[in-house]
Write an enzyme that holds these catalytic residues in place. Structure first.
Site, PDB file in Angstrom:
ATOM      1  N   SER A  51       0.838  -1.195   0.000  1.00 47.53           N
ATOM      2  CA  SER A  51       0.000   0.000   0.000  1.00 47.53           C
ATOM      3  C   SER A  51       0.873   1.245   0.000  1.00 47.53           C
ATOM      4  CB  SER A  51      -0.902   0.006   1.234  1.00 47.53           C
ATOM      5  OG  SER A  51      -0.107   0.155   2.410  1.00 47.53           O
TER       6      SER A  51
ATOM      7  N   GLY B 235     -10.454  -2.529   7.268  1.00 50.39           N
ATOM      8  CA  GLY B 235     -10.249  -2.426   8.707  1.00 50.39           C
ATOM      9  C   GLY B 235     -10.780  -3.623   9.476  1.00 50.39           C
TER      10      GLY B 235
ATOM     11  N   ILE C 243      -6.150  -9.531   1.890  1.00 51.46           N
ATOM     12  CA  ILE C 243      -6.085  -9.776   3.336  1.00 51.46           C
ATOM     13  C   ILE C 243      -4.988  -8.916   3.936  1.00 51.46           C
ATOM     14  CG2 ILE C 243      -5.699 -11.503   5.136  1.00 51.46           C
ATOM     15  CD1 ILE C 243      -6.647 -13.589   2.942  1.00 51.46           C
TER      16      ILE C 243
ATOM     17  N   SER D 170      -5.867  -6.724   7.430  1.00 51.21           N
ATOM     18  CA  SER D 170      -6.147  -6.571   8.865  1.00 51.21           C
ATOM     19  C   SER D 170      -5.892  -7.855   9.639  1.00 51.21           C
ATOM     20  CB  SER D 170      -7.595  -6.115   9.077  1.00 51.21           C
ATOM     21  OG  SER D 170      -7.791  -4.813   8.577  1.00 51.21           O
TER      22      SER D 170
ATOM     23  N   ALA E 204     -11.385  -7.943   2.839  1.00 55.30           N
ATOM     24  CA  ALA E 204     -11.933  -9.279   3.046  1.00 55.30           C
ATOM     25  C   ALA E 204     -11.347 -10.019   4.248  1.00 55.30           C
ATOM     26  CB  ALA E 204     -11.742 -10.122   1.783  1.00 55.30           C
TER      27      ALA E 204
ATOM     28  N   HIS F 136     -11.763  -6.535  -2.040  1.00 54.96           N
ATOM     29  CA  HIS F 136     -10.964  -5.815  -1.055  1.00 54.96           C
ATOM     30  C   HIS F 136     -11.659  -5.914   0.302  1.00 54.96           C
ATOM     31  CE1 HIS F 136      -8.085  -3.282  -3.545  1.00 54.96           C
ATOM     32  NE2 HIS F 136      -8.771  -3.964  -4.445  1.00 54.96           N
TER      33      HIS F 136
ATOM     34  N   ASP G 108      -1.252  -1.837  -4.023  1.00 54.01           N
ATOM     35  CA  ASP G 108      -2.620  -1.817  -3.522  1.00 54.01           C
ATOM     36  C   ASP G 108      -3.099  -0.370  -3.406  1.00 54.01           C
ATOM     37  OD1 ASP G 108      -4.995  -2.805  -2.447  1.00 54.01           O
ATOM     38  OD2 ASP G 108      -4.225  -2.811  -0.389  1.00 54.01           O
ATOM     39  N   HIS G 109      -4.230  -0.064  -4.009  1.00 52.81           N
ATOM     40  CA  HIS G 109      -4.845   1.276  -3.932  1.00 52.81           C
ATOM     41  C   HIS G 109      -3.909   2.392  -4.384  1.00 52.81           C
ATOM     42  CE1 HIS G 109      -8.744   0.292  -2.226  1.00 52.81           C
ATOM     43  NE2 HIS G 109      -8.145  -0.556  -1.425  1.00 52.81           N
TER      44      HIS G 109
END
Length: 311
Positions: free
Chosen positions: A50, A181, A257, A259, A215, A213, A82-83
């Site tokens: 990220s 989150g 995955i 969090s 998930a 996302h 990611d993002h």
């Protein structure tokens, strides 16, 4: 083995009725835990980074860690952004050795999302890098992504064909009720995914890889360990794993995955330091933390993704 493209990964996953785990990485211990688990289960994986991870660990360090994992495991691994918030971030990762990027234009208008995504796709494909786009917005907070429940929106199936055709993306992240989150649902609220939207998208985009996302399942075991050892994670609720298994058997080829990894790592650290308050060597508390992350990833590969033995 060099980094691989997600294209072949997703083709095999779609035909095989399983999903590839896309695990967020931030440091050496997390990279080691994920790749060792995947090696033991003979599973292909995506290691994703990220914007927050790039700020924390620096691009070059993360790339070199993944290069070490490739040499150590000889697994098919894709390195994914990611993002990605803008063209410049995606370009930096493409130029910097990533094999896949996500451009998140979901907060823009449909027209502007198409224009931005198309621009990234054109640049990425010239460098043999695959691109993930997004339609619909997930609620929740994760690194630089912060979307309120009021601003979250489900993917509109009637838009997906035009979006994919106009942009040329290789995969599409959709919003069907997952969120970022560890606090995805309010106490008493029953987790629910909109499989009707997924089914309609699947009809409109046959054989096209879909991404989920937000998930993480927020495994109670790790939440309990955290709370028993000085943490405060009350009301942490995630996506039930049976729903993720169902999605993996449909058009979903990539399940993100993050969090859950953070919770497992934190559980190991808190448990060790609570039991050994005199310890101060990072190797002492990061070793059991890494073991918990590895345990988690193995369980995800076998029980949720179904990607074991697919490398």
């Amino acid at each position: 083995m060099p980094l691989v493209s997600t294209k072949e990964m997703f083709e095999k996953a779609y035909k095989g009725g399983y999903a590839i785990g896309a695990f967020n990485v931030n440091n050496m211990e997390i990279v080691q835990a994920i790749t060792e688990a995947a090696k033991e289960e003979n599973a292909p994986i995506i290691l994703q980074v990220s914007a927050g991870a790039r700020k924390y660990a620096k691009h070059i360090y993360l790339v070199k860690l993944v290069e070490a994992a490739l040499e150590d495991t000889n697994l098919p691994i894709a390195l994914h952004l990611d993002h990605g918030a803008d063209f410049e971030t995606c370009k930096s990762c493409i130029d910097g050795g990533f094999s896949s990027v996500m451009i998140d234009g979901s907060h823009h208008s449909f027209k502007d999302n198409i224009e931005l995504t198309k621009r990234v796709v054109e640049y990425a494909h010239k460098h043999n890098v695959t691109v993930e786009g997004e339609l619909g917005q997930l609620a929740g907070i994760e690194d630089d992504v912060n979307v309120s429940a009021e601003n979250a929106s489900y993917t509109q199936p009637e838009q997906v064909e035009e979006f994919v055709k106009s942009t040329g993306v290789d995969s599409l992240a959709i919003a069907i009720g997952t969120s970022h989150g560890a606090f995805k649902f309010k106490p008493g609220q029953k987790p629910k995914l909109r499989f009707d939207i997924l089914e309609e998208v699947e009809k409109r985009l046959p054989n096209f890889p879909i991404v989920l996302h937000g998930a993480s399942s927020v495994i109670p075991k790790y939440v309990d360990i955290i709370n028993k050892n000085g943490g405060k994670m009350a009301d942490a609720i995630g996506i039930p794993e049976d729903m993720l298994r169902q999605a993996a058997k449909m058009a979903v080829c990539k399940i993100n995955i993050d969090s859950d990894l953070r919770l497992a790592l934190t559980a190991g650290i808190r448990e060790h330091l609570f039991a050994h308050p005199d310890h101060f060597d990072p190797r002492q508390y990061l070793s059991p933390a890494r073991a918990y992350v590895k345990e988690l990833v193995k369980a995800k590969i076998v029980n949720v993704l179904g990607s074991n033995g697919k490398a």
